[in-house]
Design a protein around this motif. Sequence first.
Motif, PDB file in Angstrom:
ATOM      1  N   ARG A 153       0.843  -1.337   0.220  1.00 34.45           N
ATOM      2  CA  ARG A 153       0.074  -0.106  -0.107  1.00 34.45           C
ATOM      3  C   ARG A 153       0.928   1.214   0.067  1.00 34.45           C
ATOM      4  O   ARG A 153       0.680   2.217  -0.708  1.00 34.45           O
ATOM      5  CB  ARG A 153      -0.940  -0.104   1.089  1.00 34.45           C
ATOM      6  CG  ARG A 153      -1.984  -1.212   1.168  1.00 34.45           C
ATOM      7  CD  ARG A 153      -2.835  -1.101   2.097  1.00 34.45           C
ATOM      8  NE  ARG A 153      -3.959  -0.198   2.289  1.00 34.45           N
ATOM      9  CZ  ARG A 153      -5.168  -0.184   2.894  1.00 34.45           C
ATOM     10  NH1 ARG A 153      -5.480  -1.192   3.579  1.00 34.45           N
ATOM     11  NH2 ARG A 153      -5.885   1.054   2.768  1.00 34.45           N
ATOM     12  N   ASP A 154       2.092   1.169   0.700  1.00 36.21           N
ATOM     13  CA  ASP A 154       3.089   2.215   0.484  1.00 36.21           C
ATOM     14  C   ASP A 154       3.437   2.383  -0.785  1.00 36.21           C
ATOM     15  O   ASP A 154       3.622   3.821  -1.342  1.00 36.21           O
ATOM     16  CB  ASP A 154       3.970   2.233   1.486  1.00 36.21           C
ATOM     17  CG  ASP A 154       3.603   2.627   2.940  1.00 36.21           C
ATOM     18  OD1 ASP A 154       2.455   2.945   3.118  1.00 36.21           O
ATOM     19  OD2 ASP A 154       4.410   2.551   4.030  1.00 36.21           O
ATOM     20  N   LEU A 155       3.886   1.308  -1.281  1.00 37.41           N
ATOM     21  CA  LEU A 155       4.390   1.488  -2.782  1.00 37.41           C
ATOM     22  C   LEU A 155       3.225   1.889  -3.602  1.00 37.41           C
ATOM     23  O   LEU A 155       3.595   2.815  -4.512  1.00 37.41           O
ATOM     24  CB  LEU A 155       4.641   0.221  -3.246  1.00 37.41           C
ATOM     25  CG  LEU A 155       5.908  -0.711  -2.700  1.00 37.41           C
ATOM     26  CD1 LEU A 155       6.135  -1.885  -3.689  1.00 37.41           C
ATOM     27  CD2 LEU A 155       6.940   0.324  -3.181  1.00 37.41           C
ATOM     28  N   ALA A 156       2.067   1.794  -3.435  1.00 42.33           N
ATOM     29  CA  ALA A 156       1.157   2.284  -4.394  1.00 42.33           C
ATOM     30  C   ALA A 156       0.760   3.851  -4.305  1.00 42.33           C
ATOM     31  O   ALA A 156       0.457   4.354  -5.148  1.00 42.33           O
ATOM     32  CB  ALA A 156      -0.232   1.372  -4.085  1.00 42.33           C
ATOM     33  N   ALA A 157       1.116   4.329  -3.035  1.00 46.15           N
ATOM     34  CA  ALA A 157       0.951   5.640  -2.867  1.00 46.15           C
ATOM     35  C   ALA A 157       2.457   6.517  -3.261  1.00 46.15           C
ATOM     36  O   ALA A 157       2.193   7.746  -3.305  1.00 46.15           O
ATOM     37  CB  ALA A 157       0.958   5.899  -1.329  1.00 46.15           C
ATOM     38  N   ALA A 190      -0.682  -5.083 -10.680  1.00 49.47           N
ATOM     39  CA  ALA A 190      -1.371  -3.998 -10.003  1.00 49.47           C
ATOM     40  C   ALA A 190      -0.546  -2.730  -9.841  1.00 49.47           C
ATOM     41  O   ALA A 190      -1.131  -1.413  -9.878  1.00 49.47           O
ATOM     42  CB  ALA A 190      -1.687  -4.451  -8.595  1.00 49.47           C
ATOM     43  N   LEU A 191       0.779  -2.747  -9.614  1.00 51.23           N
ATOM     44  CA  LEU A 191       1.740  -1.909  -9.503  1.00 51.23           C
ATOM     45  C   LEU A 191       1.963  -0.898 -10.965  1.00 51.23           C
ATOM     46  O   LEU A 191       2.520   0.149 -10.859  1.00 51.23           O
ATOM     47  CB  LEU A 191       2.898  -1.966  -8.678  1.00 51.23           C
ATOM     48  CG  LEU A 191       2.489  -2.196  -7.190  1.00 51.23           C
ATOM     49  CD1 LEU A 191       3.972  -2.808  -6.542  1.00 51.23           C
ATOM     50  CD2 LEU A 191       1.842  -1.266  -6.185  1.00 51.23           C
ATOM     51  N   PHE A 192       2.056  -1.925 -11.688  1.00 51.36           N
ATOM     52  CA  PHE A 192       2.718  -1.302 -13.146  1.00 51.36           C
ATOM     53  C   PHE A 192       1.628  -1.928 -14.344  1.00 51.36           C
ATOM     54  O   PHE A 192       1.904  -2.552 -14.897  1.00 51.36           O
ATOM     55  CB  PHE A 192       4.055  -1.961 -13.472  1.00 51.36           C
ATOM     56  CG  PHE A 192       5.035  -1.574 -12.509  1.00 51.36           C
ATOM     57  CD1 PHE A 192       5.637  -0.276 -12.370  1.00 51.36           C
ATOM     58  CD2 PHE A 192       5.463  -2.440 -11.655  1.00 51.36           C
ATOM     59  CE1 PHE A 192       6.479   0.071 -11.464  1.00 51.36           C
ATOM     60  CE2 PHE A 192       6.270  -2.042 -10.759  1.00 51.36           C
ATOM     61  CZ  PHE A 192       6.877  -0.721 -10.475  1.00 51.36           C
ATOM     62  N   PRO A 193       0.458  -1.325 -14.399  1.00 51.24           N
ATOM     63  CA  PRO A 193      -0.644  -1.815 -14.981  1.00 51.24           C
ATOM     64  C   PRO A 193       0.054  -1.462 -16.623  1.00 51.24           C
ATOM     65  O   PRO A 193       0.759  -0.813 -17.022  1.00 51.24           O
ATOM     66  CB  PRO A 193      -1.764  -0.562 -14.817  1.00 51.24           C
ATOM     67  CG  PRO A 193      -1.490   0.197 -13.475  1.00 51.24           C
ATOM     68  CD  PRO A 193       0.112   0.119 -13.387  1.00 51.24           C
ATOM     69  N   GLY A 194      -0.876  -2.477 -17.378  1.00 54.05           N
ATOM     70  CA  GLY A 194      -0.534  -2.384 -18.780  1.00 54.05           C
ATOM     71  C   GLY A 194       0.925  -3.414 -19.141  1.00 54.05           C
ATOM     72  O   GLY A 194       1.128  -3.481 -20.342  1.00 54.05           O
ATOM     73  N   GLU A 209      -9.800   3.221   1.396  1.00 50.49           N
ATOM     74  CA  GLU A 209      -9.251   4.037   0.453  1.00 50.49           C
ATOM     75  C   GLU A 209      -8.034   3.219  -0.253  1.00 50.49           C
ATOM     76  O   GLU A 209      -7.249   3.905  -0.688  1.00 50.49           O
ATOM     77  CB  GLU A 209      -8.565   5.382   1.067  1.00 50.49           C
ATOM     78  CG  GLU A 209      -9.768   6.077   1.381  1.00 50.49           C
ATOM     79  CD  GLU A 209      -9.149   7.633   1.882  1.00 50.49           C
ATOM     80  OE1 GLU A 209      -8.051   7.594   1.883  1.00 50.49           O
ATOM     81  OE2 GLU A 209     -10.121   8.420   2.421  1.00 50.49           O
ATOM     82  N   ASN A 210      -7.820   1.640  -0.348  1.00 56.09           N
ATOM     83  CA  ASN A 210      -6.827   1.165  -0.604  1.00 56.09           C
ATOM     84  C   ASN A 210      -7.185   1.216  -2.490  1.00 56.09           C
ATOM     85  O   ASN A 210      -8.016   0.627  -2.821  1.00 56.09           O
ATOM     86  CB  ASN A 210      -7.147  -0.495  -0.441  1.00 56.09           C
ATOM     87  CG  ASN A 210      -5.868  -1.100  -0.918  1.00 56.09           C
ATOM     88  OD1 ASN A 210      -4.999  -0.758  -1.629  1.00 56.09           O
ATOM     89  ND2 ASN A 210      -5.599  -2.357  -0.540  1.00 56.09           N
ATOM     90  N   PRO A 211      -6.422   1.743  -3.197  1.00 57.24           N
ATOM     91  CA  PRO A 211      -6.391   2.025  -4.577  1.00 57.24           C
ATOM     92  C   PRO A 211      -6.403   0.445  -5.443  1.00 57.24           C
ATOM     93  O   PRO A 211      -6.675   0.453  -6.597  1.00 57.24           O
ATOM     94  CB  PRO A 211      -5.324   2.917  -5.178  1.00 57.24           C
ATOM     95  CG  PRO A 211      -4.414   2.840  -4.013  1.00 57.24           C
ATOM     96  CD  PRO A 211      -5.128   2.452  -2.775  1.00 57.24           C
ATOM     97  N   LEU A 212      -5.891  -0.437  -4.664  1.00 56.47           N
ATOM     98  CA  LEU A 212      -5.621  -1.816  -5.439  1.00 56.47           C
ATOM     99  C   LEU A 212      -6.559  -2.839  -4.941  1.00 56.47           C
ATOM    100  O   LEU A 212      -6.555  -3.890  -5.264  1.00 56.47           O
ATOM    101  CB  LEU A 212      -4.026  -2.276  -4.666  1.00 56.47           C
ATOM    102  CG  LEU A 212      -2.715  -1.261  -5.049  1.00 56.47           C
ATOM    103  CD1 LEU A 212      -1.366  -1.908  -4.774  1.00 56.47           C
ATOM    104  CD2 LEU A 212      -2.672  -1.118  -6.592  1.00 56.47           C
TER     105      LEU A 212
END
Length: 311
Positions: A111-115, A167-171, A276-279
């Motif tokens: 979750r910290d990575l995603a932020a 999840a962290l690098f879409p596409g 609020e977890n975007p993942l």
Amino acid sequence: MVIAVIGAGSIGKRHASNLEGLGETAELIGWRGFDRSVFEARTDIEAVVIATSTPIRLELIEMCARNNWPFYAEKPLAWRVDQVEAIHDAGAPVADRSMVGFMMRYHPAVRDLAARDLSQVYAFQFEIGHDVRQWRENWSFAGSYAADPEGGGVLMDLSHEADLALALFPGLTLESVDCVGHKDFPGVDFATRLYLSGTQGVVGSVTMDYISPHSLRRAGLRGRDEVLDLDFLVPEVRIADGNDTKSVSYAFDRNDMFVEMMVDFLALVRGKNTSENPLMPRFDRMFESSLMLARAWENRKFSGVIEMDMS
């Protein structure tokens, strides 16, 4: 109202216990002897947790959609592309109220990575490995789902890291899949590496194995501005830039991820605000992840075998 947990193995028991801990009425139902017609006639089912083995997904998701029951389906959903497509088509009526059980998306380090701003990352590596013979006391690999040449193997079993990469690098695009097998289990991958590339100048790999004598679960992200090294088992992340290196530790219990994810699932079921977890792995957002895993499984290339006593 009842949250039905179908599948009475270790993960099903964990979900049922967590639901009860959250004050819910959970009913743990074994798959063996499950009577679909009797179950569908019930009027007290609010939602369903699907904790069966991977091959038993489509028929239960069809059942849930038919009865307007949101579902939480354990990962992975499928190992072939046509299965993924059929499952996502079947689940469409309740897709925005359902989830796929990729609980590592709730790890605090993730979750910290995603932020963070990951646009500066040009390379990544995710890795997980441990000796499959040491998983549980009195557990036999040969008699488990993992030993099945149709849908078994480490790629499907330890699929969280592949999901995290996407999840962290879409596409991301799957470039190749290299595997090591075992002479006694033809068609079952014991060590697998995925090579991935992105359109925004990032390349990476995901490695998983049933072999490592020392359990490991880690990730490395290399960027223009900073380097991040994570150990999910400690758990800790080291962040280094051109001037300084710092470490961030996390105090949490592994079960916290399951509980937090279940809280979000219950909110989806009841039309309430989620975290609020975007993942958050809401079912209608997980097609690409499941599709990549299925494509990887279908495109495995075996380049050797491991000598490992599985008796």
